[in-house]
Design a protein around this motif. Sequence first.
Motif, PDB file in Angstrom:
ATOM      1  N   GLY A  24      -4.736 -63.353 -97.976  1.00 41.32           N
ATOM      2  CA  GLY A  24      -6.186 -63.448 -98.015  1.00 41.32           C
ATOM      3  C   GLY A  24      -6.668 -64.513 -98.989  1.00 41.32           C
ATOM      4  N   ALA A  25      -7.950 -64.793 -98.937  1.00 37.19           N
ATOM      5  CA  ALA A  25      -8.566 -65.773 -99.842  1.00 37.19           C
ATOM      6  C   ALA A  25      -8.410 -65.348-101.297  1.00 37.19           C
ATOM      7  N   ASN A  51     -10.044 -55.474 -96.915  1.00 35.30           N
ATOM      8  CA  ASN A  51     -11.403 -55.903 -97.213  1.00 35.30           C
ATOM      9  C   ASN A  51     -11.490 -57.388 -97.545  1.00 35.30           C
ATOM     10  N   GLU A  52     -10.640 -58.195 -96.954  1.00 35.60           N
ATOM     11  CA  GLU A  52     -10.726 -59.640 -97.160  1.00 35.60           C
ATOM     12  C   GLU A  52     -11.860 -60.202 -96.311  1.00 35.60           C
ATOM     13  N   LYS A  53     -12.438 -61.263 -96.753  1.00 33.14           N
ATOM     14  CA  LYS A  53     -13.499 -61.947 -96.016  1.00 33.14           C
ATOM     15  C   LYS A  53     -13.122 -63.416 -95.876  1.00 33.14           C
ATOM     16  N   VAL A  72     -13.131 -63.277 -87.763  1.00 32.23           N
ATOM     17  CA  VAL A  72     -14.361 -63.338 -86.976  1.00 32.23           C
ATOM     18  C   VAL A  72     -14.931 -61.969 -86.661  1.00 32.23           C
ATOM     19  N   TRP A  73     -14.126 -60.921 -86.734  1.00 29.69           N
ATOM     20  CA  TRP A  73     -14.631 -59.549 -86.623  1.00 29.69           C
ATOM     21  C   TRP A  73     -13.670 -58.623 -87.348  1.00 29.69           C
ATOM     22  N   GLN A  74     -14.181 -57.463 -87.695  1.00 35.59           N
ATOM     23  CA  GLN A  74     -13.378 -56.511 -88.458  1.00 35.59           C
ATOM     24  C   GLN A  74     -13.896 -55.108 -88.201  1.00 35.59           C
ATOM     25  N   ASP A  75     -12.968 -54.148 -88.023  1.00 36.62           N
ATOM     26  CA  ASP A  75     -13.346 -52.745 -88.007  1.00 36.62           C
ATOM     27  C   ASP A  75     -12.433 -52.011 -88.982  1.00 36.62           C
TER      28      ASP A  75
END
Length: 116
Positions: A24-25, A51-53, A72-75
């Motif tokens: 992740g970032a 919970n990465e963005k 681009v999407w996350q659930d």
Amino acid sequence: MIMSDRSNRAAERQRRVQPAKLKGASGAIFSCMIRDISVGGAMLRVPVGFNEKGGVHITSQAIGVDREARIVWQDRSSIGIAFRSVDLANAPPAEATPHRTARTGWCRESSISGAG
């Protein structure tokens, strides 16, 4: 939660069940499973609470993926990623890896699509 319309994909997805790693970032590294993949992106099963963005780096020796991507999407337990650049020359082959289906057990992609 980020969601998008998954029905208007630019490329056909290939079903998979392959292990991968996501960086992740934040620099955190996560184990995940590739559930489907195309030349443009993938759907991944991730740990609950992931919970990465933004940007991620995905690697999978199983199918030869080593790419930069963006979420681009996350659930709750899955994410959709779009690869930063589309590399048609290195797209994963459709029948390279077997996967398990509830109805037929282990099979190859070509037998699902009717090509084999």
